[in-house]
Design a protein around this motif. Structure first.
Motif, PDB file in Angstrom:
ATOM      1  N   GLN A 216       0.834  -1.205   0.000  1.00 47.96           N
ATOM      2  CA  GLN A 216       0.000   0.000   0.000  1.00 47.96           C
ATOM      3  C   GLN A 216       0.872   1.260   0.000  1.00 47.96           C
ATOM      4  O   GLN A 216       1.739   1.422   0.864  1.00 47.96           O
ATOM      5  CB  GLN A 216      -0.928   0.012   1.224  1.00 47.96           C
TER       6      GLN A 216
ATOM      7  N   GLN B  24      -3.618   3.476   4.628  1.00 54.77           N
ATOM      8  CA  GLN B  24      -4.056   2.154   4.192  1.00 54.77           C
ATOM      9  C   GLN B  24      -2.997   1.096   4.514  1.00 54.77           C
ATOM     10  O   GLN B  24      -3.335  -0.055   4.827  1.00 54.77           O
ATOM     11  CB  GLN B  24      -4.392   2.158   2.696  1.00 54.77           C
TER      12      GLN B  24
ATOM     13  N   THR C 275      -6.546  -5.828   1.394  1.00 57.07           N
ATOM     14  CA  THR C 275      -5.078  -5.772   1.328  1.00 57.07           C
ATOM     15  C   THR C 275      -4.536  -6.101  -0.063  1.00 57.07           C
ATOM     16  O   THR C 275      -3.365  -6.427  -0.212  1.00 57.07           O
ATOM     17  CB  THR C 275      -4.449  -6.732   2.351  1.00 57.07           C
TER      18      THR C 275
END
Length: 762
Positions: A492, A497, A683
């Motif tokens: 990320q 995030q 994810t």
């Protein structure tokens, strides 16, 4: 286990078919057809029967919600004396579930296979304790704003085959489709239930000209035979225990009661079978490891034997120090850009014994680091074999990492066990996504490695989705033999995030979900349908603004995936981003595909180089042949006359997204989500992930957090205390390990100890 039976039949005037009569029979109601003939079945049903209603495609006039209006219009649209006036699916419903579940499952089937293709239908559940089933009666012409189309929907006609009972349509395929949909629903609900692959034949069902509740002689005979076969299987305690431990290592007494109640109607007989199961010498009681108190949870000697073989082989491999790459190779293989954590992971894999375990959380550089270890072993003269649960993962390694060979674990083990491939002490086996492996595969993998003297490297993430089969031993091996762990997230690019991904990896679900909400990454709507609409609009805007970015839409069910694929493709078609439509067979149906369309492979055909899970873009369509440029970097060709295991690839399930890295992702929330699936879904992204939640799925942020925090919870049996077997077997295995016997003799002695459950090693 549930029954996966499904059939599709056509109601033809040449054989007396009448849509209004079928509608009346299915609803147990009264109806007139266009000629004025009346059909009255109001006395044929039971109070437990359920009329689910009329289901219309988008854009159809609401007046067709009235059954008599719909079916009279359908009859009037047919002019020929031999016309097919309707098609009807009959689907077996799982006896183990409730009517509310039947409704959800039926509505999903209708959304995916009926209304999205422009057809209207009526659905009715007929309750029979031995054979609950649903009738889905559908028109043969598409229904639009102006009424029924002038031509039949021939593109939806399946293949017709003739049997002794008349014409049946694609029975095998619809059975497989319905079985897959049921299994998907069971998994969503966290139920220890699967469709029994051996029960593909339905109980006898009388048509609308018979009388429900009164069997014909052939029907009585067939029912008696089916019941006798079922009773024989479900009167066998060993068979029942096998079923109870098929998908998880342990079970509760209430699980057993639920399964027996669904299979054995007579209470006295059910009690006798239950008593026989609980008295079986195969059953083993689980106890709390701290207090020693019984937990009301059980397993079997067979499960314990499998788990102890894994532990025993793991222990032997962990102490084998023969597999060391050269210092020069170790120094060269890992790039200088590697972090300290990645370096520790790398050296652990290289320098541990013949069993090395690496935990790589999502986005931490697991493949990058393991790939460097592969290079070091290869430079040192080792054969490096990559095995994975899926072809998609294996093909990614084959394309981007320097392995000697990549294959699914099922394929590689088959070849090794049959002698067509050989592992030696110069073989290193990397098992990627190892946490997804079921215990049976882990058992075979470690056993084969120990016999061959090979090294096993298990690389995985036990917080992601696990196998649907019995599992739990990957985590047990980590606890017993240790693991190097990668926790720093690099996938990320947005700081918050990345932090949320680390929270999810650490089990801090509340912190992660609150972060998404605080940063406006959760879109709240009144309903799931509205959430889907907002997702589509967001995707459309993003693709217009950043067309070069890679994207994937993630949904929980295949029904939602199909709806999203259709809608997202329509956005691209309206903007002129894809070519002209060509109708091609896909998943047993005719669907439109075009050059520049995104496609996902959903079945494997190794001879054609097509592997389940791969995604690509169409570069040409000629004479029924599709040429794809796969995201993995290679070309593939689909001959649609021979292979229809593909579909549009704009959206997919969470399972299909596991292991992938994408620039931007969009997640459609479902109330059936669990911690493992949410961890995977949130994810996958490099740059952005957006979540879309209907309040009919999660009414508040707190409820969303609760749903996303539910764990799979499937543990190995040996993680509990088993006084009857445990301590004696452990002591016996340790004693054997200290002897001077060679490995082959040790294995034979250990096998006898494990299977017998006895501590009497000699």
């Amino acid at each position: 286990m549930a029954i996966g039976f499904a059939r599709l039949e056509y109601k033809s005037r040449s054989s007396g078919g009448n849509a209004c009569r079928s509608s009346a029979y299915n609803e147990c109601s009264h109806r007139k057809d266009v000629s004025g003939e009346a059909f009255d079945y109001r006395n044929k049903g039971t109070e437990a029967d359920i009329h689910l209603g009329i289901f219309l495609p988008v854009g159809a006039p609401e007046r067709y919600r009235e059954p008599e209006v719909l079916w009279q219009a359908a009859e009037a649209a047919e002019r020929r004396k031999d016309s097919q006036v309707a098609r009807e699916w009959v689907l077996a419903l799982p006896k183990e579930l409730a009517p509310a579940d039947w409704r959800v499952m039926t509505e999903r089937f209708i959304a995916e296979h009926v209304t999205r293709h422009g057809l209207a239908c009526q659905a009715d559940v007929h309750f029979d304790p031995m054979n609950p089933h649903v009738h889905i009666l559908a028109a043969t012409r598409r229904l639009g704003p102006e009424g029924f189309a002038n031509v039949k929907a021939r593109d939806l006609d399946p293949t017709v085959s003739t049997t002794k009972k008349g014409k049946m349509v694609d029975g095998d395929r619809w059975g497989a489709v319905w079985a897959a949909m049921q299994n998907s629903y069971f998994a969503e609900q966290g139920l220890d239930l699967r469709v029994d692959p051996t029960r593909a034949v339905a109980e006898p069902h009388l048509g609308e000209r018979g009388k429900r509740g009164v069997d014909t002689a052939p029907g009585q005979k067939a029912r008696a035979e089916a019941q006798a076969e079922d009773a024989a299987a479900w009167g066998d305690p060993l068979r029942i225990l096998e079923v109870m431990t098929r998908d998880q290592a342990t079970f509760r007494t209430r699980d057993l009661d639920r399964v027996l109640k669904a299979r054995i109607e007579d209470a006295a007989e059910r009690a006798a079978v239950r008593a026989a199961v609980m008295a079986s010498s195969e059953i083993v009681a689980m106890h709390d490891p701290r207090t020693g108190k019984p937990l009301g949870r059980y397993t079997t000697r067979t499960v314990i034997a499998e788990e102890r073989r894994i532990v025993s082989n793991g222990a032997a491999l962990a102490t084998d120090q023969r597999h060391r790459p050269t210092p020069a190779a170790v120094g060269r293989a890992l790039p200088v850009s590697a972090t300290a954590e990645q370096r520790a992971f790398y050296h652990h894999v290289l320098n541990s014994g013949a069993l090395a375990i690496g935990l790589g959380r999502a986005g931490t550089g697991k493949s990058f680091t393991a790939g460097a270890a592969v290079a070091a072993f290869r430079e040192s003269g080792y054969e490096v074999v990559l095995v994975a649960p899926t072809n998609a993962v294996a093909k990614d390694w084959e394309a981007f990492q320097p392995v000697s060979r990549a294959a699914t674990i099922h394929s590689e083990l088959w070849h090794v066990e049959h002698g067509t491939r050989t592992w030696t002490s110069k073989t290193v086996v990397i098992a990627d996504e190892a946490a997804m492996l079921g215990n049976a595969h882990l058992d075979r993998l470690l056993n084969a490695a120990r016999k061959a003297g090979a090294k096993i490297v298990l690389v995985g993430d036990d917080r992601q989705l696990a196998s649907i089969n019995r599992t739990g031993m990957f985590s047990e091996l980590v606890e017993r033999y240790g693991a190097a762990e990668l926790t720093g997230v690099y996938r990320q690019r947005v700081a918050w995030q990345a932090s949320a991904a680390e929270d999810l990896a650490g089990g801090r679900v509340k912190d992660a979900i609150r972060a998404y909400d605080a940063h406006g990454a959760i879109t709240w709507t009144a309903t799931k349908t509205e959430a889907m609409e907002r997702l589509i609009a967001k995707w459309a805007g993003d693709t217009g603004a950043r067309p070069a970015a890679s994207r994937f839409v993630i949904a929980h069910t295949n029904a939602d995936v199909h709806l999203l694929n259709s809608a997202l493709r329509a956005v691209r078609a309206e903007r002129g981003e894809i070519g002209h439509d060509v109708m091609l067979p896909s998943e047993g149906e005719a669907k439109a595909f075009a050059v520049a369309d995104r496609v996902q492979i959903i079945e494997t055909n190794k001879e054609k180089g097509l592997f389940n899970g791969e995604v690509g873009t169409i570069t040409s369509i000629r004479n029924g042949r599709i040429t794809l440029m796969l995201d993995a970097g290679r070309r593939a060709e689909i001959n649609t006359a021979e292979f229809d295991g593909f579909r549009h690839g704009y959206a997919g399930t969470i399972y299909k997204s596991q292991g992938r890295t994408i620039d931007e992702t969009y997640v459609l929330h479902s109330k059936y989500v669990r911690q493992e699936s949410m961890y995977v879904g949130l994810t996958r992204q490099r740059d952005d992930c957006q979540v879309f939640v209907g309040r009919d799925q999660a009414e508040s942020l707190d409820r969303l957090i609760t749903q996303c925090s539910r764990e799979d919870g499937r543990r190995a049996a040996i993680s509990y205390d088993t006084p009857r077997l445990g301590r004696q077997v452990e002591q016996a295995l340790e004693l054997v390990g200290q002897t001077g016997l060679d490995d082959a003799k040790k294995l034979r002695v250990e096998d006898r100890i494990i299977v017998s459950g006895s501590g009497g090693a000699r």
